[in-house]
Design a protein around this motif. Structure first.
Motif, mmCIF file in Angstrom:
data_model
loop_
_atom_site.group_PDB
_atom_site.id
_atom_site.type_symbol
_atom_site.label_atom_id
_atom_site.label_comp_id
_atom_site.label_asym_id
_atom_site.label_seq_id
_atom_site.Cartn_x
_atom_site.Cartn_y
_atom_site.Cartn_z
ATOM 1 N N ARG A 25 28.541 21.095 -2.185
ATOM 2 C CA ARG A 25 29.144 22.232 -3.190
ATOM 3 C C ARG A 25 30.434 22.937 -2.429
ATOM 4 N N TRP A 26 30.056 23.365 -1.051
ATOM 5 C CA TRP A 26 31.256 23.456 -0.500
ATOM 6 C C TRP A 26 32.339 22.750 -0.183
ATOM 7 N N TRP A 27 32.372 21.361 0.069
ATOM 8 C CA TRP A 27 33.139 20.415 -0.127
ATOM 9 C C TRP A 27 34.151 20.340 -1.348
ATOM 10 N N THR A 28 33.396 20.598 -2.509
ATOM 11 C CA THR A 28 33.883 20.312 -3.647
ATOM 12 C C THR A 28 34.519 21.634 -4.401
ATOM 13 N N THR A 29 34.117 22.820 -4.033
ATOM 14 C CA THR A 29 34.269 24.090 -4.529
ATOM 15 C C THR A 29 34.727 25.096 -3.506
ATOM 16 N N ARG A 30 34.714 24.777 -2.305
ATOM 17 C CA ARG A 30 35.064 25.628 -1.179
ATOM 18 C C ARG A 30 34.268 27.102 -1.380
ATOM 19 N N ASP A 31 33.182 26.988 -1.747
ATOM 20 C CA ASP A 31 32.257 28.252 -1.901
ATOM 21 C C ASP A 31 31.653 28.513 -0.428
ATOM 22 N N ALA A 32 32.016 29.563 -0.023
ATOM 23 C CA ALA A 32 32.110 29.761 1.321
ATOM 24 C C ALA A 32 30.483 30.084 1.788
ATOM 25 N N ARG A 33 29.704 30.762 0.834
ATOM 26 C CA ARG A 33 28.317 30.919 1.136
ATOM 27 C C ARG A 33 27.568 29.598 1.361
ATOM 28 N N ALA A 34 27.726 28.730 0.444
ATOM 29 C CA ALA A 34 27.247 27.335 0.405
ATOM 30 C C ALA A 34 27.542 26.719 1.710
ATOM 31 N N GLY A 35 28.802 26.708 2.110
ATOM 32 C CA GLY A 35 28.958 26.225 3.356
ATOM 33 C C GLY A 35 28.521 26.796 4.713
ATOM 34 N N ALA A 36 28.663 28.213 4.836
ATOM 35 C CA ALA A 36 27.988 28.920 5.806
ATOM 36 C C ALA A 36 26.516 28.505 5.927
ATOM 37 N N ILE A 37 25.735 28.348 4.893
ATOM 38 C CA ILE A 37 24.134 28.196 5.031
ATOM 39 C C ILE A 37 24.081 26.720 5.469
ATOM 40 N N ALA A 38 24.899 25.664 4.995
ATOM 41 C CA ALA A 38 24.496 24.454 5.340
ATOM 42 C C ALA A 38 25.150 24.298 6.795
ATOM 43 N N LEU A 39 26.019 24.862 7.102
ATOM 44 C CA LEU A 39 26.487 24.675 8.643
ATOM 45 C C LEU A 39 25.439 25.547 9.632
ATOM 46 N N LEU A 40 24.915 26.256 9.045
ATOM 47 C CA LEU A 40 23.903 26.968 10.010
ATOM 48 C C LEU A 40 22.701 26.288 10.419
ATOM 49 N N CYS A 63 14.438 27.767 4.516
ATOM 50 C CA CYS A 63 13.956 28.815 3.387
ATOM 51 C C CYS A 63 15.174 29.756 2.830
ATOM 52 N N VAL A 64 16.320 29.745 3.456
ATOM 53 C CA VAL A 64 17.368 30.343 2.902
ATOM 54 C C VAL A 64 18.429 29.408 2.139
ATOM 55 N N ALA A 65 18.310 28.007 2.580
ATOM 56 C CA ALA A 65 19.067 27.004 1.819
ATOM 57 C C ALA A 65 18.541 26.958 0.334
ATOM 58 N N LEU A 66 17.229 26.740 0.284
ATOM 59 C CA LEU A 66 16.722 26.575 -0.677
ATOM 60 C C LEU A 66 16.798 27.606 -1.961
ATOM 61 N N PRO A 67 16.618 28.774 -2.020
ATOM 62 C CA PRO A 67 16.867 29.631 -2.947
ATOM 63 C C PRO A 67 18.461 29.832 -3.089
ATOM 64 N N ALA A 68 19.024 29.574 -2.077
ATOM 65 C CA ALA A 68 20.734 29.648 -2.250
ATOM 66 C C ALA A 68 21.136 28.550 -3.181
ATOM 67 N N ALA A 69 20.677 27.299 -3.176
ATOM 68 C CA ALA A 69 20.805 26.133 -3.827
ATOM 69 C C ALA A 69 20.494 26.473 -5.196
ATOM 70 N N PHE A 70 19.373 26.770 -5.539
ATOM 71 C CA PHE A 70 18.758 27.216 -6.858
ATOM 72 C C PHE A 70 19.638 28.095 -7.474
ATOM 73 N N HIS A 71 19.893 29.177 -6.894
ATOM 74 C CA HIS A 71 20.665 30.352 -7.262
ATOM 75 C C HIS A 71 22.256 30.119 -7.759
ATOM 76 N N LEU A 72 22.693 29.031 -6.848
ATOM 77 C CA LEU A 72 24.279 28.620 -7.317
ATOM 78 C C LEU A 72 24.152 27.763 -8.367
ATOM 79 N N ARG A 73 23.424 26.775 -8.383
ATOM 80 C CA ARG A 73 23.010 25.803 -9.499
ATOM 81 C C ARG A 73 22.971 26.424 -10.766
ATOM 82 N N ALA A 74 22.261 27.339 -10.679
ATOM 83 C CA ALA A 74 22.155 28.331 -12.019
ATOM 84 C C ALA A 74 23.071 29.443 -12.479
ATOM 85 N N HIS A 75 24.218 29.532 -11.454
ATOM 86 C CA HIS A 75 25.270 30.201 -11.488
ATOM 87 C C HIS A 75 24.540 31.755 -11.631
#
Length: 412
Positions: free
Chosen positions: A310-325, A354-366
């Motif tokens: 998602r970060w690669w395709t949309t540059r969503d900083a939150r997604a990228g930060a959590i994945a990089l963490l 446990c941060v990545a999982l709810p973040a992914a669900f949240h962003l997937r469901a907008h």
């Protein structure tokens, strides 16, 4: 959801109370030291008396906190583990805070806190006198504080940034493996601040980095104060820095092979969990298997991959930060010069899942309510209940009962 329950502070308080209760149930079971408690409980006992240095391959803070629990509750299993339960609760609350600060959703933050509790590994480490529970509590708290400062009013940014620096310094005073998070935070701060001047208002990049470095080092140094009052071999001001080199030498010494050792590349798949306990104790055969909840540990890898995409395709900083963490937390172990690795070194990385999982669900469901996270939570809860007897040292029916939970030969 009732308005009171949807208030972040009230929701966090309820989660913290529930976590603390869960971690405290049967805390004195087993009544004997478990796994590395055989090292840290005697070290804390020695520290309480200020007799002499002990367990000097690690800084003092973790053992000081174990000793504080013993000072309050006595030199007994509850005293050994009491501080760890508080650290576990602080970690769960910190996960809630991080997600709340990133997404502004009580529901998403609550699921993240729940996943942390249900991930198995946090539950185990919240009930054992080891260093990991304190390491995680301070790192997670430090990250939350730095995020809290990010959107604070200008007159509060610096004090909240300093709080984050103190917490990361204290994390390093538990185990040196927290030190890279100070570097990560500095790099992320400079990179984000260069593009978003509205974040951390009034805190210039140079000032932020200097404060983070100086305050964290000062917090780290203060934790050595008890060592200056040892009856034997007391620390001196001139000996503080040489002592760091002695710790380094001990941490990097070549150790003999161990049956539970494993390489960092295997940890995400949890190929080699660890039996912290499996023997007759307190009138029954009991076991504690340090193994992650498969739904969270394996599902979390998918979440990290999706967030990176998602970060690669949309540059969503939150997604990228959590994945990089998560990626950075694992990469630490690729460069640390330790001769042996163990699955429990992955503890912090598992918490970031446990941060990545709810973040992914949240962003997937907008950000909208989505039943997928609920059903995933049900699966995680079911697996936690399934593993619970060998997480909690419950009485087992026989010495061969462990076979019920052995999904792979490498788990034995």
């Amino acid at each position: 959801m009732p308005a009171r329950l949807s208030h972040p502070a009230f929701a966090a308080l309820l989660i913290a109370l529930a976590a603390q209760l869960l971690f405290s149930i049967n805390l004195a079971r087993p009544s004997k030291p478990v796994f590395d408690e055989v090292h840290y409980v005697p070290a804390a006992r020695t520290l309480l008396t200020l007799e002499r240095p002990a367990n000097i391959e690690h800084p003092l803070l973790g053992k000081e906190l174990i000793a504080a629990g013993m000072a309050v509750f006595g030199d007994n299993p509850i005293g050994w583990r009491a501080a760890s339960t508080l650290a576990g609760t602080a970690t769960v609350t910190g996960i809630f805070a991080i997600l709340m600060l990133l997404f502004g959703s009580v529901r998403t933050a609550s699921y993240g806190a729940a996943f942390a509790v249900l991930g198995n590994t946090l539950y185990i480490h919240a009930r054992i006198a080891m260093l990991e529970p304190f390491l995680a509590a301070f790192v997670v708290g430090g990250v939350a504080a730095l995020l809290w400062a990010m959107r604070s009013p200008p007159d509060r940014v610096t004090r909240r940034w300093v709080l984050g620096a103190v917490l990361l310094g204290l994390a390093t005073a538990v185990k040196w493996t927290a030190a890279p998070y100070i570097a990560f935070a500095s790099l992320a701060f400079v990179a984000i601040r260069a593009r978003r001047h509205d974040l951390w208002p009034g805190l210039a990049a140079a000032k932020g980095v200097i404060l983070l470095g100086v305050i964290s080092v000062a917090a780290y140094a203060v934790t050595f104060l008890p060592a200056f009052f040892y009856a034997q071999d007391a620390m001196t001001p001139g000996g503080l820095i040489p002592f760091q080199f002695e710790m380094y030498a001990r941490q990097t010494q070549v150790l003999s092979p161990h049956p539970y050792q494993s390489g960092w590349m295997t940890w995400p798949l949890e190929l080699r969990p660890i039996w912290y306990l499996y023997e007759p104790v307190d009138g029954a055969v009991r076991g504690i298997l340090y193994v992650g909840n498969p739904a969270i540990m394996w599902g979390g890898l998918i979440a990290v991959g999706w967030l990176a995409w998602r970060w690669w395709t949309t540059r969503d900083a939150r997604a990228g930060a959590i994945a990089l963490l998560w990626i950075a937390s694992l990469a630490i172990w690729a460069v640390i010069p330790k001769s042996l690795g163990f699955y429990y070194y992955y503890y912090l990385s598992g918490i970031w899942l446990c941060v990545a999982l709810p973040a992914a669900f949240h962003l997937r469901a907008h950000g909208e309510r989505d039943s997928a996270m609920f059903w995933f939570g049900c699966i995680a809860l079911g697996l936690f209940a399934y593993f619970y007897p060998i997480l909690s040292a419950a009485a087992l029916p026989s010495d061969q009962a462990f076979n019920h939970w052995m999904w792979f030969d490498s788990w034995r």
